[in-house]
Design a protein around this motif. Structure first.
Motif, PDB file in Angstrom:
ATOM      1  N   TRP A  59       0.569  -0.759   0.170  1.00 38.72           N
ATOM      2  CA  TRP A  59      -0.248   0.075  -0.435  1.00 38.72           C
ATOM      3  C   TRP A  59       0.728   1.520  -0.030  1.00 38.72           C
ATOM      4  O   TRP A  59       0.427   2.240  -0.578  1.00 38.72           O
ATOM      5  CB  TRP A  59      -1.054  -0.109   1.123  1.00 38.72           C
ATOM      6  N   SER A  60       2.520   0.993   0.617  1.00 36.46           N
ATOM      7  CA  SER A  60       3.170   2.648   0.641  1.00 36.46           C
ATOM      8  C   SER A  60       4.396   1.485   0.938  1.00 36.46           C
ATOM      9  O   SER A  60       4.630   0.826   1.394  1.00 36.46           O
ATOM     10  CB  SER A  60       2.612   3.448   2.089  1.00 36.46           C
ATOM     11  N   TRP A  61       5.536   2.292   0.523  1.00 31.13           N
ATOM     12  CA  TRP A  61       6.743   1.961   0.373  1.00 31.13           C
ATOM     13  C   TRP A  61       8.095   2.896   0.955  1.00 31.13           C
ATOM     14  O   TRP A  61       7.479   4.315  -0.480  1.00 31.13           O
ATOM     15  CB  TRP A  61       7.064   0.749  -0.456  1.00 31.13           C
ATOM     16  N   VAL A  81       3.781  -0.238   4.602  1.00 33.75           N
ATOM     17  CA  VAL A  81       2.600  -0.783   4.503  1.00 33.75           C
ATOM     18  C   VAL A  81       1.852  -1.322   3.613  1.00 33.75           C
ATOM     19  O   VAL A  81       2.147  -1.720   2.631  1.00 33.75           O
ATOM     20  CB  VAL A  81       1.567   0.543   4.620  1.00 33.75           C
TER      21      VAL A  81
END
Lengths: 135, 377
Positions: A59-61, A81
Motif C-alpha cells: 500500500w505504501s513503501w 505498509v
C-alpha cells in the motif's frame, strides 16, 4: 532456521508460513497489531487474540538508507505498509529495499527476516513482508 | 471572559551552539521577552516551560538563573507541539482569572542526527521500526499517490521556505536553494531527500501573556488549542504499528484548527499569514488541507499558484519555516508565535507581510499532538 530468536515476543507465530499475532475486537470487529487488550478504536475490552493473514497487498513503501538510532541490522532496508484481507494496514519491514522494484497493490507474503546475531550467536529474526512468489 | 494579550516576545536564534547550555538559551529568550513586556521579578504569577529533552525541572533552572522563582513553574511536553500546549495552559489560566501575567518559554538542545525518543520501545529501535523519516516518507508517498503531488512539488516547498528564511536572521539556513539542488541532495527515504527534511537543532523562544486591557492595541492571543490523535489512521503522527484507514479520521491538526477557529470566531479565509509545521516538505502540503487553507486535494494548486509565497494571498512560513530555522522541539511552536506576533506588529523587517492583522501558528508531531494558535491585532 536453528537457534533463532524473535526480536520481540508475541509478535508472530513461527510456521510455514509464519503469521503475525494480532487481536480482533468483538464489539467493533476491528483488527489490531500488535495484540491489544483493549480495542484502540472503541475502548472495548472484549478482544480476542487472532493469527493474522500471512498475505496482503503493498500500500505504501520506502527504503531506509541510514541506520536509525538503536538499530541492529543492515541498511538499506525496505519499510512500508501492507494491507491485510482483514482490513488492517500493518507498518512493516520489507525484504525489498529498492523502491523502484515495488508497486502499489503488489502481492506480499510474511517471512521471518534475519536481523543480526545476538550476544550468544543466535540469529535474531524480525517479521517482514516479501514480494509473493519470490525466491 | 478575560481576553489575553501578548505583552512581550523574544527568540534565541535556532541553530547549533557548541558550549551554550540549555539554561543559557532559555535565559536569553526569557530575559528578552520580559524586557519587551516591561515585566521584572515578581511581575508574573506562573511560568510554563516547553521542552522535550531539557530534563528534570528545566524551567526552574532557567528562572533560577534569572533569580525569579517562587511562582508555580511547570515543564510541559507535547512533542513538537509542546510550546502550543504551554500557551494553552497559560492562556486558559489567565482567562479563568487565576493569573494576571504568565511567562511561557520553550527551549531545546536536540541530539544530533535522526531524533531519538523514548516514544519507541527498545525492540522497535532494534528492528529498525523507529526510523522517523521513514514514517514521513510513507505519508509523502501516499500524498503523491492520491493527490498528484510530485517530487518537484516537494522541492518547490523547500525552495519557497528557504527563500523566505534567507531574510530571517534567527534561521539556521539562510541560503536560497534551487529545485535541482534540493533533488540532488542525498536521498534519505524515497521520496524525501535531505533538504526536504528539517534539521533538529537548538534554540529558545519566549512569550509573555497577560490579561488583556481594552484598547491597549497589543496583539491578542485569540486561541491556543492542543489536540491529540483519534485512533485508526495508520499514518498518523502517533506512528501506530497498524491501523485501519488513511482517510475519514480527522487529523489532530484539523481537530485543533477547527477548535481554534471557533474559539477565535474566525475562519481560514480571515487569515493573513500562517506558520505551519514543515518537518518535511510534504508535511506543509498536508497542513494546507488539514488547516482548511484549501479543499482536499488542493494543496499543490495553492502552492503552484504562489498563494502561499511572500506576496501571495496567504503567505505560509514567512519565517522560512522549520526547513530554514531547524527544529528545537520545545521552542519551535513558540518560535512560530514570535514570528506571528512580530508580523502583526509590523516588526518583521524584510519579510513583513504587508497589513497582516490575523495569523495562525501550527505544530504537529509525536504523540500525536497538534497545536494551533491564532493571534490578531
Amino acid at each position: 532456521m536453528p537457534h533463532t530468536v524473535p526480536v520481540h515476543d508475541g509478535l508472530f507465530v513461527a510456521g510455514s508460513p509464519p503469521r503475525l499475532l494480532g487481536s480482533r475486537c468483538r464489539a467493533c470487529t476491528g483488527h489490531h497489531f500488535p495484540r491489544h487488550r483493549t480495542c484502540p478504536y472503541c475502548a472495548s475490552d472484549q478482544v480476542d487474540e487472532v493469527e493474522l493473514s500471512p498475505t496482503g497487498t503493498l500500500w505504501s513503501w520506502t527504503a531506509v538508507t541510514a541506520a536509525p538510532p538503536g538499530y541492529r541490522g543492515a541498511v538499506p532496508y525496505g519499510f512500508g505498509v501492507v494491507e491485510l484481507p482483514e482490513g488492517l494496514r500493518v507498518v512493516t519491514r520489507l525484504t525489498e529495499s529498492d523502491p523502484s522494484r515495488l508497486r502499489s497493490g503488489q502481492a506480499m507474503e510474511l517471512v521471518l527476516d534475519p536481523l543480526h546475531l545476538d550476544g550468544e550467536g543466535r540469529q535474531v529474526v524480525v517479521p517482514a513482508f516479501a514480494p509473493a512468489g519470490g525466491p | 471572559m478575560t481576553s489575553v494579550e501578548v505583552a512581550g516576545v523574544a527568540i534565541h536564534p535556532f541553530g547549533r551552539f557548541e558550549g551554550v547550555t540549555t539554561t543559557e538559551l532559555g535565559v536569553a529568550a526569557v530575559r528578552g521577552a520580559l524586557a519587551e513586556a516591561g515585566v521584572g521579578r515578581g511581575g508574573f504569577q506562573a511560568a510554563f516551560c516547553a521542552t522535550a529533552y531539557g530534563g528534570v525541572a528545566c524551567g526552574h533552572r532557567i528562572l533560577g538563573a534569572l533569580g525569579m522563582t517562587g511562582m508555580p513553574i511547570v515543564d510541559v511536553e507535547a512533542g513538537c507541539a509542546s510550546g502550543g500546549a504551554a500557551l494553552m495552559l497559560a492562556a486558559g489560566a489567565i482567562r479563568a482569572g487565576q493569573y494576571e501575567t504568565v511567562v511561557v518559554f520553550g527551549v531545546e538542545k536536540m541530539p544530533k542526527g535522526v531524533i531519538r525518543s523514548s516514544f519507541f520501545e527498545p525492540w522497535q529501535e532494534e528492528a529498525g521500526l523507529a526510523a522517523t523519516p521513514a514514517y514521513f516518507a510513507l505519508r509523502a508517498q501516499r500524498l503523491m499517490a492520491t493527490s498528484g503531488v510530485t517530487k518537484e512539488d516537494l522541492a518547490a516547498v523547500v525552495v519557497k521556505n528557504r527563500r523566505q528564511g534567507a531574510a530571517n536572521p534567527d534561521a539556521m539556513f539562510r541560503a536560497e536553494v534551487s529545485p535541482a539542488e534540493v533533488l540532488a541532495s542525498r536521498l534519505i527515504c524515497e521520496p524525501l531527500h535531505l533538504w526536504m527534511l528539517c534539521s533538529p537543532n537548538e534554540g529558545a523562544a519566549a512569550v509573555v501573556l497577560r490579561a488583556g486591557a481594552p484598547g491597549s492595541g497589543r496583539v491578542r492571543l485569540d486561541a491556543a488549542v492542543l489536540r491529540s490523535h483519534l485512533p485508526g489512521a495508520v499514518l498518523s503522527e502517533s506512528t501506530p504499528m497498524a491501523g485501519l484507514v488513511d482517510v475519514d479520521v480527522p487529523a489532530p491538526s484539523t481537530l485543533a484548527a477547527d477548535d481554534a477557529y471557533r474559539e477565535a470566531g474566525i475562519g481560514p479565509g480571515d487569515l493573513d499569514l500562517v506558520e505551519c509545521q514543515d518537518t518535511d516538505a510534504a508535511r506543509e502540503l498536508l497542513a494546507y488541507e488539514e488547516l482548511r487553507l484549501c479543499p482536499p486535494g488542493g494543496a499543490t494548486g495553492l502552492l503552484a499558484g504562489g498563494a502561499t509565497a511572500m506576496g501571495g494571498r496567504l503567505p505560509v512560513n514567512p519565517s522560512g519555516g522549520l526547513l530554514s530555522k531547524g527544529e528545537p522541539l520545545g521552542a519551535s511552536a513558540l518560535g512560530q508565535v514570535v514570528e506571528v506576533v512580530r508580523q502583526l506588529r509590523g516588526d518583521a523587517g524584510q519579510r513583513q507581510v504587508e497589513g497582516a492583522t490575523v495569523g495562525l501558528a501550527h505544530t504537529v508531531g509525536r504523540g500525536a499532538n497538534a497545536a494551533v494558535v491564532i493571534c490578531s491585532r
